[in-house]
Write a protein that holds these residues in place. Structure first.
Motif, mmCIF file in Angstrom:
data_model
loop_
_atom_site.group_PDB
_atom_site.id
_atom_site.type_symbol
_atom_site.label_atom_id
_atom_site.label_comp_id
_atom_site.label_asym_id
_atom_site.label_seq_id
_atom_site.Cartn_x
_atom_site.Cartn_y
_atom_site.Cartn_z
ATOM 1 N N MET A 173 -11.441 6.704 6.413
ATOM 2 C CA MET A 173 -10.905 6.102 5.224
ATOM 3 C C MET A 173 -9.371 6.194 5.240
ATOM 4 O O MET A 173 -8.825 7.196 5.639
ATOM 5 N N ASN A 174 -8.713 5.181 4.786
ATOM 6 C CA ASN A 174 -7.257 5.160 4.788
ATOM 7 C C ASN A 174 -6.719 5.723 3.466
ATOM 8 O O ASN A 174 -6.930 5.150 2.397
ATOM 9 N N THR A 175 -6.015 6.833 3.563
ATOM 10 C CA THR A 175 -5.511 7.519 2.377
ATOM 11 C C THR A 175 -4.568 6.630 1.569
ATOM 12 O O THR A 175 -4.650 6.575 0.338
ATOM 13 N N ALA A 176 -3.663 5.924 2.250
ATOM 14 C CA ALA A 176 -2.697 5.076 1.539
ATOM 15 C C ALA A 176 -3.396 3.986 0.736
ATOM 16 O O ALA A 176 -3.014 3.713 -0.406
ATOM 17 N N ILE A 177 -4.418 3.386 1.297
ATOM 18 C CA ILE A 177 -5.149 2.331 0.576
ATOM 19 C C ILE A 177 -5.847 2.908 -0.654
ATOM 20 O O ILE A 177 -5.820 2.316 -1.736
ATOM 21 N N MET A 178 -6.456 4.075 -0.495
ATOM 22 C CA MET A 178 -7.101 4.708 -1.645
ATOM 23 C C MET A 178 -6.084 5.038 -2.733
ATOM 24 O O MET A 178 -6.344 4.854 -3.925
ATOM 25 N N MET A 179 -4.903 5.486 -2.311
ATOM 26 C CA MET A 179 -3.872 5.831 -3.281
ATOM 27 C C MET A 179 -3.292 4.591 -3.953
ATOM 28 O O MET A 179 -2.886 4.644 -5.118
ATOM 29 N N MET A 180 -3.261 3.472 -3.245
ATOM 30 C CA MET A 180 -2.800 2.229 -3.864
ATOM 31 C C MET A 180 -3.679 1.876 -5.050
ATOM 32 O O MET A 180 -3.191 1.449 -6.096
ATOM 33 N N MET B 224 -5.456 4.051 -6.766
ATOM 34 C CA MET B 224 -5.272 5.117 -7.751
ATOM 35 C C MET B 224 -4.011 4.904 -8.588
ATOM 36 O O MET B 224 -4.000 5.181 -9.792
ATOM 37 N N TYR B 225 -2.946 4.410 -7.952
ATOM 38 C CA TYR B 225 -1.662 4.254 -8.629
ATOM 39 C C TYR B 225 -1.297 2.783 -8.863
ATOM 40 O O TYR B 225 -0.128 2.439 -8.960
ATOM 41 N N ASN B 226 -2.283 1.937 -8.979
ATOM 42 C CA ASN B 226 -2.087 0.524 -9.322
ATOM 43 C C ASN B 226 -1.064 -0.171 -8.427
ATOM 44 O O ASN B 226 -0.220 -0.928 -8.891
ATOM 45 N N ALA B 227 -1.128 0.115 -7.133
ATOM 46 C CA ALA B 227 -0.288 -0.517 -6.101
ATOM 47 C C ALA B 227 1.205 -0.276 -6.291
ATOM 48 O O ALA B 227 2.025 -1.044 -5.811
ATOM 49 N N LYS B 228 1.581 0.787 -6.990
ATOM 50 C CA LYS B 228 2.997 1.135 -7.121
ATOM 51 C C LYS B 228 3.483 1.702 -5.793
ATOM 52 O O LYS B 228 2.833 2.559 -5.194
ATOM 53 N N ALA B 229 4.642 1.251 -5.344
ATOM 54 C CA ALA B 229 5.212 1.760 -4.098
ATOM 55 C C ALA B 229 5.781 3.165 -4.294
ATOM 56 O O ALA B 229 5.631 4.031 -3.436
ATOM 57 N N ILE B 230 6.433 3.380 -5.427
ATOM 58 C CA ILE B 230 7.045 4.672 -5.745
ATOM 59 C C ILE B 230 6.295 5.292 -6.921
ATOM 60 O O ILE B 230 6.108 4.657 -7.954
ATOM 61 N N ILE B 231 5.891 6.537 -6.738
ATOM 62 C CA ILE B 231 5.185 7.270 -7.793
ATOM 63 C C ILE B 231 6.148 8.325 -8.333
ATOM 64 O O ILE B 231 6.746 9.078 -7.553
#
Length: 86
Positions: free
Chosen positions: A1-8, A10-17
């Motif tokens: 599973m790709n962590t970055a895709i899952m996080m996208m 989770m954070y509504n595709a925001k580049a900067i959290i």
């Protein structure tokens, strides 16, 4: 599973959290303690300043940098498990 895709997701595709969210969601730290640990090198993740030369500007972590950090921590945990013989 790709962590970055899952996080996208989770954070509504925001580049900067924002660092307050990262500190809370991933490190169980106050934002001040999180910044302190980044400055000391205890947490090795790039901090994005939204303005140059401003101490009070908005700060965040790029989603890919956070995903890479999490993946590196996972790899370290897997290595440790292997060394334990499990």
């Amino acid at each position: 599973m790709n962590t970055a895709i899952m996080m996208m997701a989770m954070y509504n595709a925001k580049a900067i959290i924002d660092t307050e969210t990262v500190a809370r969601d991933w490190f169980n730290l106050s934002v001040g303690k999180f910044h302190e640990k980044i400055r000391s090198g205890e947490i090795r993740i790039p901090l994005v300043l939204m303005e140059e030369e401003s101490q009070k500007c908005a700060k965040g972590v790029h989603l890919v940098d956070l995903a890479d950090y999490i993946d590196a921590r996972r790899a370290a945990a897997e290595k440790e498990l292997q060394l334990m013989g499990h």
